[in-house]
Design an enzyme around this catalytic site. Structure first.
Site, PDB file in Angstrom:
ATOM      1  CB  CYS A 153      -9.734   5.780  -5.847  1.00 36.14           C
ATOM      2  SG  CYS A 153      -9.712   4.135  -5.116  1.00 36.14           S
TER       3      CYS A 153
ATOM      4  NE  ARG B 163      -6.997  -0.024 -16.508  1.00 38.53           N
ATOM      5  CZ  ARG B 163      -6.319  -0.899 -15.775  1.00 38.53           C
ATOM      6  NH1 ARG B 163      -6.846  -1.401 -14.675  1.00 38.53           N
ATOM      7  NH2 ARG B 163      -5.129  -1.307 -16.156  1.00 38.53           N
TER       8      ARG B 163
ATOM      9  CB  CYS C  43     -14.230  -0.417  -7.448  1.00 36.85           C
ATOM     10  SG  CYS C  43     -13.071  -0.449  -8.825  1.00 36.85           S
TER      11      CYS C  43
ATOM     12  CG  ASP D 271      -1.142   6.429 -14.058  1.00 30.84           C
ATOM     13  OD1 ASP D 271       0.073   6.487 -14.335  1.00 30.84           O
ATOM     14  OD2 ASP D 271      -1.693   5.410 -13.598  1.00 30.84           O
TER      15      ASP D 271
ATOM     16  CB  CYS E 231      -9.876   5.764 -10.395  1.00 19.95           C
ATOM     17  SG  CYS E 231      -9.814   4.269 -11.399  1.00 19.95           S
TER      18      CYS E 231
ATOM     19  NE  ARG F  52       1.768  -0.575 -20.801  1.00 18.31           N
ATOM     20  CZ  ARG F  52       1.640  -0.017 -19.591  1.00 18.31           C
ATOM     21  NH1 ARG F  52       2.421  -0.378 -18.601  1.00 18.31           N
ATOM     22  NH2 ARG F  52       0.708   0.869 -19.371  1.00 18.31           N
ATOM     23  CE1 TYR F  53       6.333  -3.365 -19.404  1.00 18.75           C
ATOM     24  CE2 TYR F  53       4.280  -3.850 -18.254  1.00 18.75           C
ATOM     25  CZ  TYR F  53       5.345  -2.997 -18.503  1.00 18.75           C
ATOM     26  OH  TYR F  53       5.404  -1.794 -17.857  1.00 18.75           O
TER      27      TYR F  53
ATOM     28  CE  LYS G  87       2.396  -0.386 -13.642  1.00 23.05           C
ATOM     29  NZ  LYS G  87       1.921  -1.185 -14.800  1.00 23.05           N
TER      30      LYS G  87
ATOM     31  CG  ASP H  19       2.061   2.913 -16.361  1.00 24.56           C
ATOM     32  OD1 ASP H  19       2.449   2.779 -17.536  1.00 24.56           O
ATOM     33  OD2 ASP H  19       1.432   2.033 -15.735  1.00 24.56           O
TER      34      ASP H  19
ATOM     35  NE  ARG I 110       5.008  -7.682 -16.049  1.00 24.44           N
ATOM     36  CZ  ARG I 110       6.094  -7.219 -16.686  1.00 24.44           C
ATOM     37  NH1 ARG I 110       6.664  -7.912 -17.651  1.00 24.44           N
ATOM     38  NH2 ARG I 110       6.587  -6.042 -16.366  1.00 24.44           N
TER      39      ARG I 110
HETATM   40  C1  LIG Z   1       1.318  -2.337 -14.677  1.00 21.82           C
HETATM   41  C2  LIG Z   1       1.094  -3.260 -15.756  1.00 21.82           C
HETATM   42  C3  LIG Z   1       1.590  -4.571 -15.702  1.00 21.82           C
HETATM   43  C4  LIG Z   1       2.339  -5.096 -14.509  1.00 21.82           C
HETATM   44  O1  LIG Z   1       3.593  -4.546 -14.410  1.00 21.82           O
HETATM   45  P1  LIG Z   1       4.590  -5.055 -13.280  1.00 21.82           P
HETATM   46  O2  LIG Z   1       5.733  -4.117 -13.417  1.00 21.82           O
HETATM   47  O3  LIG Z   1       4.909  -6.469 -13.587  1.00 21.82           O
HETATM   48  O4  LIG Z   1       3.874  -4.938 -11.974  1.00 21.82           O
HETATM   49  C5  LIG Z   1       1.379  -5.391 -16.773  1.00 21.82           C
HETATM   50  N1  LIG Z   1       0.708  -4.972 -17.875  1.00 21.82           N
HETATM   51  C6  LIG Z   1       0.224  -3.722 -17.951  1.00 21.82           C
HETATM   52  C7  LIG Z   1      -0.503  -3.330 -19.179  1.00 21.82           C
HETATM   53  C8  LIG Z   1       0.391  -2.830 -16.899  1.00 21.82           C
HETATM   54  O5  LIG Z   1      -0.126  -1.602 -16.982  1.00 21.82           O
HETATM   55  S1  SF4 Z   2      -8.035   2.962  -8.221  1.00 26.11           S
HETATM   56 FE1  SF4 Z   2      -9.802   2.763  -9.642  1.00 26.11          FE
HETATM   57  S2  SF4 Z   2      -9.868   0.575 -10.134  1.00 26.11           S
HETATM   58 FE2  SF4 Z   2      -8.605   0.778  -8.279  1.00 26.11          FE
HETATM   59  S3  SF4 Z   2     -10.072   0.517  -6.553  1.00 26.11           S
HETATM   60 FE3  SF4 Z   2      -9.880   2.710  -6.951  1.00 26.11          FE
HETATM   61  S4  SF4 Z   2     -11.605   3.141  -8.344  1.00 26.11           S
HETATM   62 FE4  SF4 Z   2     -11.280   0.919  -8.414  1.00 26.11          FE
END
Ligand SMILES: *Cc1c(COP(=O)(O)O)cnc(C)c1O
Ligand code: SF4
Length: 343
Positions: free
Chosen positions: A101, A106, A97, A266, A104, A84-85, A310, A303, A88
């Site tokens: 959670c 995701r 996991c 989220d 979560c 996305r960035y 973010k 986010d 990174r």
């Molecule tokens: C959260 C996230 C990151 C990391 O973001 P930082 O602000 O550097 O912690 C990088 N890529 C994606 C897709 C993310 O969701």
């Molecule tokens: S937030 Fe989601 S991905 Fe992270 S530890 Fe919990 S269940 Fe696993």
């Protein structure tokens, strides 16, 4: 421990809830590690139980909730990568996991059957990084990358360490806190890199999670020379008070974990009962300013739904007037003037 029947046997859910909770468990994975099971049993309505014991409210969804809340899919060029960035990427070797959670972000992907990358898919994902010199940081996430075997973890860290343009390998994990027994000498050794810096962001939402064993696991990571960051989610009923956040962030700093982000939750399906309003979140972090050491202050982040990134979501302390003067609000809420730059 997984499954509603085991939760019933442990007395963590009432028999009349079991049918509804079986429906929850069909949709979203349920698992408690031995550590969180013991904490949940000790305080059945406490902050740990609330995060891991399923709730029938998860079956409801609100109109604003989405299956892919932060737009992972929009930015997934190859399987296992989210880009996305520019500098990174996320690398998700697995979607499992050691605990699940209830909030979560995701949750539509995570689970014991959650897809893990095959060797060939992992190579393709690594090639994606190798071919792009702009990628400076690789963030291992999932799922939880710390449940990988020491061998597989080592293979991934080695491969990333061998890419000249990768400067930082960052792991996001809940393992040191919820499954401290998995922080083994083998995994510690697997995290050794020679060229890249390895950082670990530890997910922890309440000081109650920091058992004696968790503290020892965190200390082992810090003693291995790994810089530790703290990642928390603001959760209604779990940590949405100044006292709970103050205690959590002080406990992290005491364990050599620098609080990094406090996430506004989220918009994941069935998680509305965990969300505060943004206004409540801003008031809480505003109250921490001036009360807590700067090294114990995380950035409150949102986010943006849809994959737009973010952004800091905390209170704003500065306001500019037409004549170039600024009004600055101090931690107690009093305003002060700051002059414009002289010509
Ligand atoms: C959260 C996230 C990151 C990391 O973001 P930082 O602000 O550097 O912690 C990088 N890529 C994606 C897709 C993310 O969701
Ligand atoms: S937030 Fe989601 S991905 Fe992270 S530890 Fe919990 S269940 Fe696993």
């Amino acid at each position: 421990m997984t499954g509603v029947d085991s939760l019933l046997a442990e007395g963590l859910v009432a028999p009349d809830e079991a049918d509804g909770l079986r429906q929850v468990a069909e949709r979203y994975a349920v698992a408690l590690s031995p550590t969180v099971l013991a904490l949940a049993k000790a305080k059945p309505d406490g902050p740990v139980a609330l995060q891991f014991v399923p709730d029938v409210r998860e079956l409801g969804t609100t109109p604003e909730e989405r299956v892919d809340p932060i737009g992972d899919k929009v930015h997934a060029p190859v399987k296992g990568i989210v880009h996305r960035y520019p500098d990174r990427v996320l690398l998700k070797p697995l979607h499992a996991c050691s605990v699940y959670c209830r909030f979560c972000f995701r949750r539509e992907q995570t689970g014991p059957g959650g897809e893990a990358l095959t060797d060939a898919e992992l190579e393709t994902a690594l090639d994606y990084v190798r071919d792009r010199p702009a990628i400076w940081e690789v963030i291992l996430t999932g799922g939880d990358p710390m449940i990988l075997s020491a061998r597989r973890l080592k293979r991934i860290v080695r491969a990333l360490d061998g890419i000249p343009h990768v400067g930082v390998i960052r792991l996001h994990t809940r393992v040191p806190v919820v499954s401290p027994e998995l922080v083994t000498p083998g995994r510690l050794a697997a995290l050794k890199a020679t060229d890249s810096a390895v950082y670990i962001a530890i997910h922890c939402n309440h000081a109650d999670e920091l058992t004696h064993e968790a503290r020892r696991a965190v200390a082992a990571l810090a003693d291995a020379g790994i810089p530790l960051l703290g990642q928390s989610v603001l959760l209604r009923g779990v940590n949405d008070s100044v006292e709970a956040l103050d205690t959590l962030f002080r406990a992290m700093v005491r364990l050599r974990i620098k609080p990094y982000y406090l996430h506004h939750p989220d918009l994941a399906p069935g998680t509305a009962h965990f969300r505060t309003s943004l206004g409540e979140g801003r008031a809480l972090v505003g109250a921490l300013r001036g009360r807590l050491s700067g090294i114990a202050q995380p950035m409150y982040v949102l986010d943006i739904p849809g994959g737009h990134g973010k952004v800091p979501a905390g209170p704003c302390y500065l306001q500019e007037f037409d004549d170039g003067t600024w009004s600055v609000t101090d931690p107690r809420g009093n305003s002060h003037a700051y002059p414009p730059k002289s010509p």
